[in-house]
Design an enzyme around this catalytic site. Structure first.
Site, mmCIF file in Angstrom:
data_model
loop_
_atom_site.group_PDB
_atom_site.id
_atom_site.type_symbol
_atom_site.label_atom_id
_atom_site.label_comp_id
_atom_site.label_asym_id
_atom_site.label_seq_id
_atom_site.Cartn_x
_atom_site.Cartn_y
_atom_site.Cartn_z
ATOM 1 N N LYS A 188 46.087 80.249 49.157
ATOM 2 C CA LYS A 188 45.619 81.625 48.954
ATOM 3 C C LYS A 188 44.312 81.604 48.173
ATOM 4 O O LYS A 188 44.298 81.266 46.992
ATOM 5 C CB LYS A 188 46.648 82.463 48.193
ATOM 6 C CG LYS A 188 46.298 83.946 48.306
ATOM 7 C CD LYS A 188 46.889 84.787 47.223
ATOM 8 C CE LYS A 188 46.012 84.888 46.007
ATOM 9 N NZ LYS A 188 44.706 85.539 46.218
ATOM 10 N N GLY A 241 43.738 79.139 37.650
ATOM 11 C CA GLY A 241 43.424 80.536 37.353
ATOM 12 C C GLY A 241 43.671 80.847 35.893
ATOM 13 O O GLY A 241 43.607 79.956 35.038
ATOM 14 N N SER A 242 43.976 82.101 35.627
ATOM 15 C CA SER A 242 44.048 82.553 34.241
ATOM 16 C C SER A 242 45.399 82.206 33.603
ATOM 17 O O SER A 242 46.404 82.075 34.305
ATOM 18 C CB SER A 242 43.857 84.068 34.208
ATOM 19 O OG SER A 242 44.893 84.674 34.952
ATOM 20 N N GLU A 244 47.376 84.159 31.935
ATOM 21 C CA GLU A 244 48.394 85.213 32.165
ATOM 22 C C GLU A 244 49.100 84.983 33.485
ATOM 23 O O GLU A 244 50.331 85.034 33.564
ATOM 24 C CB GLU A 244 47.783 86.630 32.244
ATOM 25 C CG GLU A 244 46.926 87.071 31.109
ATOM 26 C CD GLU A 244 45.496 86.602 31.299
ATOM 27 O OE1 GLU A 244 45.171 85.503 30.784
ATOM 28 O OE2 GLU A 244 44.718 87.306 31.948
ATOM 29 N N GLY A 246 49.198 82.221 35.177
ATOM 30 C CA GLY A 246 49.904 80.932 35.075
ATOM 31 C C GLY A 246 51.305 81.114 34.495
ATOM 32 O O GLY A 246 52.278 80.548 34.989
ATOM 33 N N GLU A 263 46.342 74.713 36.222
ATOM 34 C CA GLU A 263 45.012 74.487 35.639
ATOM 35 C C GLU A 263 44.553 75.849 35.154
ATOM 36 O O GLU A 263 44.272 76.723 35.979
ATOM 37 C CB GLU A 263 44.015 74.018 36.700
ATOM 38 C CG GLU A 263 44.234 72.658 37.252
ATOM 39 C CD GLU A 263 43.758 71.564 36.345
ATOM 40 O OE1 GLU A 263 43.348 71.852 35.193
ATOM 41 O OE2 GLU A 263 43.805 70.411 36.777
ATOM 42 N N CYS A 297 35.608 77.268 33.702
ATOM 43 C CA CYS A 297 36.772 77.120 32.803
ATOM 44 C C CYS A 297 36.437 76.221 31.613
ATOM 45 O O CYS A 297 36.981 76.395 30.537
ATOM 46 C CB CYS A 297 37.960 76.574 33.574
ATOM 47 S SG CYS A 297 37.575 75.106 34.510
ATOM 48 N N GLU A 394 38.636 83.627 25.994
ATOM 49 C CA GLU A 394 37.788 83.144 27.080
ATOM 50 C C GLU A 394 37.025 84.339 27.662
ATOM 51 O O GLU A 394 37.635 85.291 28.150
ATOM 52 C CB GLU A 394 38.656 82.503 28.164
ATOM 53 C CG GLU A 394 37.836 81.904 29.271
ATOM 54 C CD GLU A 394 38.694 81.196 30.309
ATOM 55 O OE1 GLU A 394 39.762 81.701 30.666
ATOM 56 O OE2 GLU A 394 38.252 80.129 30.781
HETATM 57 P P1 NAD Z 1 43.363 84.883 38.124
HETATM 58 O O1 NAD Z 1 44.486 84.188 37.445
HETATM 59 O O2 NAD Z 1 43.254 86.339 38.008
HETATM 60 O O3 NAD Z 1 43.421 84.582 39.696
HETATM 61 C C1 NAD Z 1 43.530 83.273 40.204
HETATM 62 C C2 NAD Z 1 44.269 83.324 41.522
HETATM 63 O O4 NAD Z 1 45.601 83.750 41.282
HETATM 64 C C3 NAD Z 1 43.665 84.329 42.515
HETATM 65 O O5 NAD Z 1 43.743 83.786 43.812
HETATM 66 C C4 NAD Z 1 44.597 85.520 42.372
HETATM 67 O O6 NAD Z 1 44.651 86.324 43.507
HETATM 68 C C5 NAD Z 1 45.942 84.826 42.150
HETATM 69 N N1 NAD Z 1 46.966 85.660 41.512
HETATM 70 C C6 NAD Z 1 46.800 86.755 40.737
HETATM 71 N N2 NAD Z 1 48.003 87.249 40.362
HETATM 72 C C7 NAD Z 1 48.953 86.440 40.884
HETATM 73 C C8 NAD Z 1 50.380 86.411 40.828
HETATM 74 N N3 NAD Z 1 51.078 87.316 40.156
HETATM 75 N N4 NAD Z 1 51.024 85.402 41.460
HETATM 76 C C9 NAD Z 1 50.344 84.457 42.127
HETATM 77 N N5 NAD Z 1 48.987 84.433 42.237
HETATM 78 C C10 NAD Z 1 48.300 85.419 41.621
HETATM 79 O O7 NAD Z 1 42.061 84.123 37.635
HETATM 80 P P2 NAD Z 1 40.565 84.409 38.050
HETATM 81 O O8 NAD Z 1 40.120 85.598 37.285
HETATM 82 O O9 NAD Z 1 40.419 84.402 39.528
HETATM 83 O O10 NAD Z 1 39.839 83.082 37.513
HETATM 84 C C11 NAD Z 1 39.470 82.939 36.213
HETATM 85 C C12 NAD Z 1 40.433 82.057 35.443
HETATM 86 O O11 NAD Z 1 40.619 80.803 36.085
HETATM 87 C C13 NAD Z 1 39.879 81.702 34.072
HETATM 88 O O12 NAD Z 1 40.890 81.821 33.093
HETATM 89 C C14 NAD Z 1 39.444 80.250 34.222
HETATM 90 O O13 NAD Z 1 39.359 79.536 33.042
HETATM 91 C C15 NAD Z 1 40.453 79.725 35.165
HETATM 92 N N6 NAD Z 1 39.948 78.512 35.847
HETATM 93 C C16 NAD Z 1 40.432 77.286 35.453
HETATM 94 C C17 NAD Z 1 39.952 76.122 36.040
HETATM 95 C C18 NAD Z 1 40.481 74.767 35.612
HETATM 96 O O14 NAD Z 1 40.150 73.778 36.248
HETATM 97 N N7 NAD Z 1 41.292 74.688 34.579
HETATM 98 C C19 NAD Z 1 38.989 76.200 37.027
HETATM 99 C C20 NAD Z 1 38.499 77.456 37.404
HETATM 100 C C21 NAD Z 1 38.996 78.610 36.790
#
Ligand code: NAD
Length: 493
Positions: A188, A241-242, A244, A246, A263, A297, A394
């Protein structure tokens, strides 16, 4: 269709904008579509099929069939590797096409996408192609009347969920090792940046990836992501992703006891000691926090500087930030493109306000540039306390917080006082100091006298908490997608 107010030399070629399920491009069962926009102009690029719950189920079932009965399940590793090499080669052949598409959808300067994103994606496929026929177990002698050994088996169907800041690269970091290990995938992409991943799906089919091995289902996280991670047909969730989201995913995974790799975020400390090469530190620290408009990130957003060099460092950092060229992502002179969306821009501006309110000194930047697209000027805050909002949270935008420290112990204490643990850096010419402090910093990666490098061969991930609990990349990622099986053969007669 594509409305490119910004002047791309190579008009980006749009991929199929449907769901990729079982090797076919399908409309969503609900018929729904969503818009994806160019962050440099705010204009709609195109609409994309929006998966619903039934589509998620269909994609998981397609991936299960491909894993259990398709040719993928029995294909020798060398043949899986050949397909991955072919994907890498085809990405090389269509390099500019992918560069333009990624830059358009994610608002990245073409120069950066050319130098960083696409080479890293290609490298990732080539690196894991080489692993596909080298996944082996061990013979572990236990007693004379038995042959005891292990084999490594793929874990099964992987749910991969990725963010918008490096759409194709984050997807490749999951797809390439999972495929090398013989898993199948339902991916996704982030709803803000679905295009380059859909293009990769089309390319992978052309490269000979069997139907159902890679399924791509764009749509909102709250529906598509949440349904996917709770599906009993998933064997492994690989999420970037974020924090929250996670946490929500970890809770959802508990019901089926699904393996989870997370991650997550970062608030990385970048420590400048009194014996550092200040000029080099300013250069790398600026790109460390402003690269990709700060939407990284591992952004070095907490810069800790020894009191004796603080004023010099801050002055040089401000001068450098003021030279940043912001604007048209197609212009090779441009250092920084827009942030991803209006919402993200307003969140960042909210953090800038919080910094001011809590008493930090905003020395430059932190404002919108122009009134079209989502451009921000790089911000440098001085006199920041480690407990202020801008030093704790962040921001995911081009905002540097510069903090003073008096001695080594204070620097380590401040650096480690964070819920994050993704990366850290330190600048010093003292070889003893750098090795001993590198060990004491709570971070999955420590850079010394440099900032921000990643490489496919090196493990990448946090040491727990809000940075997550897994390693992408390197040999370490193979254990995300395989598990050992012990086999005991009785030889006794
Ligand atoms: P996000 O968590 O909002 O979204 C990430 C993904 O998760 C998107 O595809 C989103 O649609 C999906 N998602 C949202 N709600 C969900 C749910 N309830 N269940 C399953 N999937 C869901 O994050 P973002 O705003 O897209 O990205 C920014 C975050 O990602 C930052 O916190 C950043 O630090 C982190 N990030 C980490 C790394 C790493 O390697 N550690 C790399 C890039 C980004």
């Amino acid at each position: 269709m594509s409305t490119l107010a910004q002047d791309f030399k190579n008009e980006p070629k749009l991929p199929p904008v449907e769901l990729l399920i079982d090797g076919e491009w399908r409309a969503a069962k609900t018929g729904k579509r969503f818009e994806t926009r160019n962050p440099a102009t705010g204009e709609v690029i195109t609409t994309v099929a929006e998966a619903g719950r039934t589509d998620v189920h269909d994609a998981v079932m397609a991936a299960r069939r491909a894993f259990e009965t398709g040719p993928w399940a029995t294909m020798p590793g060398i043949d899986r590797g050949r397909i991955l090499y072919r994907i890498a080669q085809m990405l090389r052949d269509r390099f500019e096409e992918f560069v333009s598409l990624e830059s358009l959808d994610a608002g990245k300067p073409l120069r950066a996408t050319r130098r960083q994103d696409l080479p890293a994606v290609i490298d990732c496929f080539e690196y894991y192609a080489g692993w596909a026929d080298k996944l082996k177990g061990d013979v572990i002698p236990v007693r004379d009347d038995a042959l005891t050994y292990t084999i490594r088996e793929p874990v099964g169907v992987v749910a991969a969920i990725v963010p918008w800041n490096f759409p194709l690269m984050n997807a490749a970091w999951k797809i390439a090792p999972a495929l090398a290990c013989g898993c199948t995938i339902v991916l996704k992409p982030a709803e803000l940046t679905p295009l380059s991943v859909l293009a990769l799906g089309a390319l992978a089919l052309e490269a000979g990836l069997p139907p159902g091995v890679l399924n791509i289902i764009p749509g909102p996280g709250s529906v598509v992501g949440a349904t996917l991670v709770a599906h009993p047909g998933i064997n492994k969730i690989s999420f970037t992703g974020s924090p929250e989201v996670g946490r929500q995913i970890m809770r959802a995974a508990a019901d089926n006891v699904t393996r989870v790799g997370l991650e997550l975020g970062g608030k990385s400390p970048n420590i400048i000691f009194e014996d550092a090469d200040i000029e080099a530190a300013v250069r790398a620290s600026s790109s460390g926090v402003f690269f990709n408009a700060g939407q990284v990130c591992s952004a070095g957003s907490r810069i800790l500087v020894h009191r004796s060099r603080y004023d010099d460092f801050v002055d040089a950092m401000v001068k450098r930030a003021e030279k940043y060229k912001i604007g048209d992502v197609a212009n090779p002179e441009v250092d920084m493109g827009p942030v991803i969306s209006e919402k993200q821009m307003n969140t960042i501006l909210g953090f800038v306000d919080a910094g001011r309110r809590e008493g930090a000194s905003l020395l430059t930047g932190g404002a919108r540039v122009g009134d079209r697209g989502y451009f921000l000027s790089p911000a440098v805050f001085a006199n920041v306390g480690n407990d202020m909002t801008i030093a704790r949270e962040e921001i995911f935008g081009p905002v540097a917080s510069v903090i003073r420290f008096d001695d080594e112990e204070e620097a380590i204490r401040l650096a480690n006082s964070s819920i994050y643990s993704l990366a850290a850096a330190l600048w010093s010419r003292d070889v003893g100091r750098v090795h001993s402090i590198a060990k004491r910093l709570r971070a999955g990666t420590v850079w010394v006298n440099t900032y921000g490098h990643t490489n496919t061969r090196l493990p990448w991930g946090g040491q727990g908490g809000a940075s997550g609990i897994t390693r992408d990349l390197g040999e370490a990622a193979l254990s995300n997608y395989t598990e050992p099986k012990a086999i005991w053969v009785n030889l006794g007669r």
